[in-house]
Design a protein around this motif. Structure first.
Motif, PDB file in Angstrom:
ATOM      1  N   VAL A 100     -91.103 -83.069 -13.962  1.00  8.42           N
ATOM      2  CA  VAL A 100     -91.280 -83.091 -12.508  1.00  8.42           C
ATOM      3  C   VAL A 100     -92.746 -83.403 -12.184  1.00  8.42           C
ATOM      4  O   VAL A 100     -93.043 -84.178 -11.270  1.00  8.42           O
ATOM      5  N   ALA A 101     -93.663 -82.819 -12.918  1.00 12.65           N
ATOM      6  CA  ALA A 101     -95.093 -82.979 -12.640  1.00 12.65           C
ATOM      7  C   ALA A 101     -95.649 -84.329 -13.084  1.00 12.65           C
ATOM      8  O   ALA A 101     -96.569 -84.856 -12.443  1.00 12.65           O
ATOM      9  N   ALA A 102     -95.131 -84.905 -14.147  1.00 17.59           N
ATOM     10  CA  ALA A 102     -95.738 -86.090 -14.762  1.00 17.59           C
ATOM     11  C   ALA A 102     -95.990 -87.248 -13.798  1.00 17.59           C
ATOM     12  O   ALA A 102     -97.090 -87.821 -13.817  1.00 17.59           O
ATOM     13  N   PRO A 103     -95.045 -87.639 -12.947  1.00 21.08           N
ATOM     14  CA  PRO A 103     -95.329 -88.767 -12.047  1.00 21.08           C
ATOM     15  C   PRO A 103     -96.447 -88.493 -11.039  1.00 21.08           C
ATOM     16  O   PRO A 103     -97.065 -89.420 -10.533  1.00 21.08           O
ATOM     17  N   PHE A 104     -96.716 -87.232 -10.758  1.00 22.77           N
ATOM     18  CA  PHE A 104     -97.808 -86.874  -9.859  1.00 22.77           C
ATOM     19  C   PHE A 104     -99.157 -86.969 -10.572  1.00 22.77           C
ATOM     20  O   PHE A 104    -100.192 -87.076  -9.918  1.00 22.77           O
ATOM     21  N   THR A 110     -98.006 -95.831 -19.674  1.00 22.99           N
ATOM     22  CA  THR A 110     -98.940 -95.735 -20.796  1.00 22.99           C
ATOM     23  C   THR A 110     -98.140 -95.455 -22.073  1.00 22.99           C
ATOM     24  O   THR A 110     -96.997 -95.001 -22.002  1.00 22.99           O
ATOM     25  N   PRO A 111     -98.725 -95.719 -23.234  1.00 25.59           N
ATOM     26  CA  PRO A 111     -97.983 -95.412 -24.470  1.00 25.59           C
ATOM     27  C   PRO A 111     -97.523 -93.948 -24.542  1.00 25.59           C
ATOM     28  O   PRO A 111     -96.399 -93.671 -24.946  1.00 25.59           O
ATOM     29  N   ALA A 112     -98.384 -93.023 -24.134  1.00 23.61           N
ATOM     30  CA  ALA A 112     -97.993 -91.609 -24.174  1.00 23.61           C
ATOM     31  C   ALA A 112     -96.870 -91.334 -23.182  1.00 23.61           C
ATOM     32  O   ALA A 112     -95.930 -90.590 -23.491  1.00 23.61           O
ATOM     33  N   GLY A 113     -96.945 -91.903 -21.998  1.00 24.40           N
ATOM     34  CA  GLY A 113     -95.903 -91.708 -20.991  1.00 24.40           C
ATOM     35  C   GLY A 113     -94.561 -92.264 -21.443  1.00 24.40           C
ATOM     36  O   GLY A 113     -93.514 -91.611 -21.277  1.00 24.40           O
ATOM     37  N   ARG A 114     -94.590 -93.462 -22.027  1.00 18.61           N
ATOM     38  CA  ARG A 114     -93.339 -94.063 -22.539  1.00 18.61           C
ATOM     39  C   ARG A 114     -92.770 -93.235 -23.685  1.00 18.61           C
ATOM     40  O   ARG A 114     -91.562 -93.010 -23.753  1.00 18.61           O
ATOM     41  N   LEU A 157     -80.627 -90.628 -16.108  1.00 17.49           N
ATOM     42  CA  LEU A 157     -81.856 -90.558 -15.316  1.00 17.49           C
ATOM     43  C   LEU A 157     -83.085 -90.811 -16.186  1.00 17.49           C
ATOM     44  O   LEU A 157     -83.971 -91.598 -15.823  1.00 17.49           O
ATOM     45  N   PHE A 158     -83.129 -90.169 -17.347  1.00 20.62           N
ATOM     46  CA  PHE A 158     -84.276 -90.381 -18.234  1.00 20.62           C
ATOM     47  C   PHE A 158     -84.266 -91.782 -18.834  1.00 20.62           C
ATOM     48  O   PHE A 158     -85.330 -92.387 -19.029  1.00 20.62           O
ATOM     49  N   LEU A 159     -83.088 -92.332 -19.108  1.00 18.45           N
ATOM     50  CA  LEU A 159     -83.001 -93.708 -19.617  1.00 18.45           C
ATOM     51  C   LEU A 159     -83.545 -94.681 -18.573  1.00 18.45           C
ATOM     52  O   LEU A 159     -84.318 -95.590 -18.904  1.00 18.45           O
ATOM     53  N   ALA A 160     -83.173 -94.510 -17.316  1.00 23.34           N
ATOM     54  CA  ALA A 160     -83.682 -95.380 -16.250  1.00 23.34           C
ATOM     55  C   ALA A 160     -85.197 -95.251 -16.139  1.00 23.34           C
ATOM     56  O   ALA A 160     -85.907 -96.253 -15.975  1.00 23.34           O
ATOM     57  N   ALA A 161     -85.702 -94.023 -16.232  1.00 28.85           N
ATOM     58  CA  ALA A 161     -87.159 -93.808 -16.165  1.00 28.85           C
ATOM     59  C   ALA A 161     -87.865 -94.473 -17.348  1.00 28.85           C
ATOM     60  O   ALA A 161     -88.894 -95.132 -17.171  1.00 28.85           O
ATOM     61  N   ALA A 162     -87.306 -94.326 -18.543  1.00 26.95           N
ATOM     62  CA  ALA A 162     -87.919 -94.903 -19.739  1.00 26.95           C
ATOM     63  C   ALA A 162     -87.896 -96.430 -19.694  1.00 26.95           C
ATOM     64  O   ALA A 162     -88.885 -97.094 -20.030  1.00 26.95           O
ATOM     65  N   LEU A 163     -86.760 -96.977 -19.280  1.00 26.59           N
ATOM     66  CA  LEU A 163     -86.675 -98.445 -19.170  1.00 26.59           C
ATOM     67  C   LEU A 163     -87.636 -98.977 -18.118  1.00 26.59           C
ATOM     68  O   LEU A 163     -88.293-100.000 -18.317  1.00 26.59           O
ATOM     69  N   SER A 164     -87.743 -98.266 -17.014  1.00 31.09           N
ATOM     70  CA  SER A 164     -88.669 -98.661 -15.954  1.00 31.09           C
ATOM     71  C   SER A 164     -90.117 -98.660 -16.459  1.00 31.09           C
ATOM     72  O   SER A 164     -90.889 -99.572 -16.179  1.00 31.09           O
ATOM     73  N   ALA A 165     -90.480 -97.643 -17.219  1.00 32.68           N
ATOM     74  CA  ALA A 165     -91.843 -97.552 -17.751  1.00 32.68           C
ATOM     75  C   ALA A 165     -92.093 -98.586 -18.851  1.00 32.68           C
ATOM     76  O   ALA A 165     -93.218 -99.046 -19.034  1.00 32.68           O
ATOM     77  N   THR A 166     -91.034 -98.967 -19.564  1.00 28.46           N
ATOM     78  CA  THR A 166     -91.179 -99.903 -20.671  1.00 28.46           C
ATOM     79  C   THR A 166     -91.324-101.334 -20.180  1.00 28.46           C
ATOM     80  O   THR A 166     -92.087-102.110 -20.753  1.00 28.46           O
ATOM     81  N   VAL A 167     -90.649-101.702 -19.112  1.00 30.93           N
ATOM     82  CA  VAL A 167     -90.692-103.078 -18.619  1.00 30.93           C
ATOM     83  C   VAL A 167     -91.819-103.318 -17.634  1.00 30.93           C
ATOM     84  O   VAL A 167     -92.024-104.431 -17.195  1.00 30.93           O
ATOM     85  N   MET A 168     -92.561-102.280 -17.269  1.00 34.01           N
ATOM     86  CA  MET A 168     -93.671-102.436 -16.312  1.00 34.01           C
ATOM     87  C   MET A 168     -94.794-103.239 -16.915  1.00 34.01           C
ATOM     88  O   MET A 168     -95.103-103.241 -18.030  1.00 34.01           O
TER      89      MET A 168
END
Length: 168
Positions: A100-104, A110-114, A157-168
């Motif tokens: 919950v906190a991470a996007p804030f 970033t590599p760590a975020g992905r 939900l986490f898959l969508a978040a991970a894919l979104s962060a990976t293709v950015m």
């Protein structure tokens, strides 16, 4: 009220009041404020679900009368099961709150975020598959399929978040 009930209430109060205050206090300090991507929203939603599961698990032993299933069990075994549930509940709550906190607090691309997001995908994929292969809650079909749906939805939900962060 027993120790587990008091601990559950204390942790719920902390998560409900202290953590959001910290998040919003820091969100205006150059971390992007409230400008969220779809991936961020999915991560926050998945984190909220995980946090909910974690907080709920603190109450599970008392709600379902775990002690009644093994009335003759030695105290050390009862304490070990209680400790396992406590640390599982705490871990799940912390992982949920962190998501919950991470996007804030930073950029998930970033590599760590992905890596964090893909680790969550691995965790929830394993949980969803385990529920499908060896389901819990089979005494009540609504519970069994509700759990399956919740685990699959959290994974997505986490898959969508991970894919979104990976293709950015």
């Amino acid at each position: 009220m027993n120790k587990i009930g008091r601990a559950t209430i204390a942790i719920a109060i902390f998560m409900a009041f202290a953590l959001p205050g910290q998040i919003f206090a820091q969100s205006g300090e150059g971390s992007g404020g409230l400008d969220f991507s779809i991936g961020d929203i999915c991560q926050i939603a998945g984190g909220a679900v995980a946090l909910g599961f974690g907080l709920w698990h603190f109450a599970v032993p008392e709600l379902y009368g775990w002690q009644s299933y093994v009335p003759e069990a030695p105290d050390t075994l009862v304490d070990a099961v209680a400790a396992t549930n406590f640390f599982f509940s705490l871990s799940l709550s912390i992982f949920g709150a962190a998501n919950v906190a991470a996007p804030f607090l930073g950029d998930s691309s970033t590599p760590a975020g992905r890596s964090w997001l893909w680790a969550n995908v691995g965790l929830w994929t394993a949980r969803a598959l385990y529920q499908i292969i060896k389901p819990q809650g089979t005494h009540n079909p609504a519970l069994q399929w509700g759990m399956t749906g919740a685990f699959v939805a959290t994974d997505l939900l986490f898959l969508a978040a991970a894919l979104s962060a990976t293709v950015m």
